[in-house]
Scaffold this active site. Sequence first.
Site, PDB file in Angstrom:
ATOM      1  N   ARG A 144       0.844  -1.202   0.000  1.00 25.84           N
ATOM      2  CA  ARG A 144       0.000   0.000   0.000  1.00 25.84           C
ATOM      3  C   ARG A 144       0.879   1.252   0.000  1.00 25.84           C
ATOM      4  O   ARG A 144       2.064   1.194   0.341  1.00 25.84           O
ATOM      5  CB  ARG A 144      -0.903   0.004   1.237  1.00 25.84           C
ATOM      6  CG  ARG A 144      -1.819  -1.205   1.360  1.00 25.84           C
ATOM      7  CD  ARG A 144      -2.588  -1.160   2.671  1.00 25.84           C
ATOM      8  NE  ARG A 144      -3.500  -2.290   2.829  1.00 25.84           N
ATOM      9  CZ  ARG A 144      -3.197  -3.431   3.460  1.00 25.84           C
ATOM     10  NH1 ARG A 144      -1.988  -3.575   3.982  1.00 25.84           N
ATOM     11  NH2 ARG A 144      -4.082  -4.398   3.551  1.00 25.84           N
ATOM     12  N   LYS A 168      -1.576  -2.783   8.002  1.00 24.90           N
ATOM     13  CA  LYS A 168      -2.693  -2.349   8.832  1.00 24.90           C
ATOM     14  C   LYS A 168      -2.709  -3.136  10.142  1.00 24.90           C
ATOM     15  O   LYS A 168      -2.376  -4.311  10.180  1.00 24.90           O
ATOM     16  CB  LYS A 168      -4.013  -2.559   8.084  1.00 24.90           C
ATOM     17  CG  LYS A 168      -4.234  -1.587   6.938  1.00 24.90           C
ATOM     18  CD  LYS A 168      -5.609  -1.781   6.319  1.00 24.90           C
ATOM     19  CE  LYS A 168      -5.866  -0.748   5.234  1.00 24.90           C
ATOM     20  NZ  LYS A 168      -7.211  -0.911   4.632  1.00 24.90           N
ATOM     21  N   HIS A 238      -2.598   2.777  -5.795  1.00 25.28           N
ATOM     22  CA  HIS A 238      -3.379   1.572  -5.509  1.00 25.28           C
ATOM     23  C   HIS A 238      -3.638   0.762  -6.785  1.00 25.28           C
ATOM     24  O   HIS A 238      -3.843  -0.452  -6.720  1.00 25.28           O
ATOM     25  CB  HIS A 238      -4.704   1.950  -4.844  1.00 25.28           C
ATOM     26  CG  HIS A 238      -5.075   1.040  -3.718  1.00 25.28           C
ATOM     27  ND1 HIS A 238      -4.305   0.910  -2.576  1.00 25.28           N
ATOM     28  CD2 HIS A 238      -6.128   0.191  -3.554  1.00 25.28           C
ATOM     29  CE1 HIS A 238      -4.878   0.037  -1.758  1.00 25.28           C
ATOM     30  NE2 HIS A 238      -5.969  -0.420  -2.339  1.00 25.28           N
ATOM     31  N   ARG A 241      -1.031  -1.783  -6.979  1.00 30.86           N
ATOM     32  CA  ARG A 241      -1.298  -2.879  -6.026  1.00 30.86           C
ATOM     33  C   ARG A 241      -2.306  -3.853  -6.650  1.00 30.86           C
ATOM     34  O   ARG A 241      -2.124  -5.074  -6.579  1.00 30.86           O
ATOM     35  CB  ARG A 241      -1.833  -2.292  -4.715  1.00 30.86           C
ATOM     36  CG  ARG A 241      -2.269  -3.327  -3.674  1.00 30.86           C
ATOM     37  CD  ARG A 241      -2.592  -2.589  -2.378  1.00 30.86           C
ATOM     38  NE  ARG A 241      -3.350  -3.379  -1.428  1.00 30.86           N
ATOM     39  CZ  ARG A 241      -2.823  -4.238  -0.555  1.00 30.86           C
ATOM     40  NH1 ARG A 241      -1.515  -4.438  -0.556  1.00 30.86           N
ATOM     41  NH2 ARG A 241      -3.587  -4.891   0.297  1.00 30.86           N
ATOM     42  N   HIS A 264      -3.937  -9.028   3.411  1.00 29.17           N
ATOM     43  CA  HIS A 264      -5.371  -9.036   3.687  1.00 29.17           C
ATOM     44  C   HIS A 264      -5.669  -9.888   4.916  1.00 29.17           C
ATOM     45  O   HIS A 264      -5.045 -10.930   5.119  1.00 29.17           O
ATOM     46  CB  HIS A 264      -6.151  -9.603   2.495  1.00 29.17           C
ATOM     47  CG  HIS A 264      -6.289  -8.639   1.360  1.00 29.17           C
ATOM     48  ND1 HIS A 264      -6.596  -9.020   0.069  1.00 29.17           N
ATOM     49  CD2 HIS A 264      -6.165  -7.284   1.320  1.00 29.17           C
ATOM     50  CE1 HIS A 264      -6.657  -7.963  -0.711  1.00 29.17           C
ATOM     51  NE2 HIS A 264      -6.398  -6.895   0.018  1.00 29.17           N
ATOM     52  N   TYR A 273     -10.268 -10.093  -6.971  1.00 31.10           N
ATOM     53  CA  TYR A 273      -9.375 -10.129  -8.119  1.00 31.10           C
ATOM     54  C   TYR A 273      -9.712 -11.254  -9.091  1.00 31.10           C
ATOM     55  O   TYR A 273      -9.277 -11.227 -10.244  1.00 31.10           O
ATOM     56  CB  TYR A 273      -7.916 -10.250  -7.652  1.00 31.10           C
ATOM     57  CG  TYR A 273      -7.475  -9.040  -6.890  1.00 31.10           C
ATOM     58  CD1 TYR A 273      -7.218  -7.842  -7.542  1.00 31.10           C
ATOM     59  CD2 TYR A 273      -7.355  -9.061  -5.503  1.00 31.10           C
ATOM     60  CE1 TYR A 273      -6.839  -6.707  -6.845  1.00 31.10           C
ATOM     61  CE2 TYR A 273      -6.982  -7.926  -4.806  1.00 31.10           C
ATOM     62  CZ  TYR A 273      -6.728  -6.767  -5.475  1.00 31.10           C
ATOM     63  OH  TYR A 273      -6.366  -5.639  -4.781  1.00 31.10           O
TER      64      TYR A 273
END
Length: 292
Positions: A144, A168, A238, A241, A264, A273
């Site tokens: 990211r 994250k 992004h 990514r 994730h 995806y």
Amino acid sequence: MDLFFKYLEYEKRYSPHTLTSYHTDLGQFADYLQEVYQISDAAEADHAIIRSWLLSLVQRHLEARSINRKIACLRSYYRFLLSQQRIQVNPMLRIKAPKASKKLPGFVLEQPFNNLLDTFEFEETFEGYRDKLILEFLYGTGIRLAELIGVEHADLNMHARTVRVLGKGNKERIIPINDSLHATIELYLVAKKTEVADNNSEKLLVTTKARPLYPKFVYRVVKKYISLITTSDHNSPHTLRHSFATHLLNKGADLNAIKDLLGHASLAATQVYTHNSIEKLKSIFEKAHPKA
């Protein structure tokens, strides 16, 4: 509100991007309360007042995704007020989020973008190597924007060809570095050492004045180069990514492996995806199935 944001930053470990968004959302909500209801404390707002604000956003044709983010912000805020005993009842319990249409992530085509990286004549200067490194890093690792800016020299293991990324929720993951990215990093490090004065920054990517990069800077660089190969609006960090994940999936990579590389929390976030790869699946089907 100040206590709330400290709680999000230091206890919940929210990303700078999310914190900025929540600052904006709560600020807009506070302005609405003051202008329409002359309320200066959000703790005094009930579900009807909150619903009226959300309705005003709908009437302004704000996208459902944006409204849902504001709802998520308010839910966190009122849960915090409840935990601090500022309110007795959580008004957000009676608020329902609108259904948002799922947008497929945009990506760049594999061949044109790799041709750009391989054939474009980036300047053999610190700025040129840095621009190429930004593109190579985002596309080669799928990290990211905030993670890219946060990469430090200590996170690189050039011998093992890996980079440690802080994602994250303060979760670390290790991502392999491909040969092209490895070579670009080496060129960049030499240029950084010789061309950037007073460079004591721990951050890998810096400006010519040795200051850490910031989001708008990276956005400008990515948009500048992606615009050379496409007229699409998908030209943000992004996008690279998304391209990383889509191209891996097209080459047959396992979805669970892509999930781990992207950082994730669940496979559901990665499965989007598979929609982008339907043309690839059709091609495989037509070549392999007896009735195709």
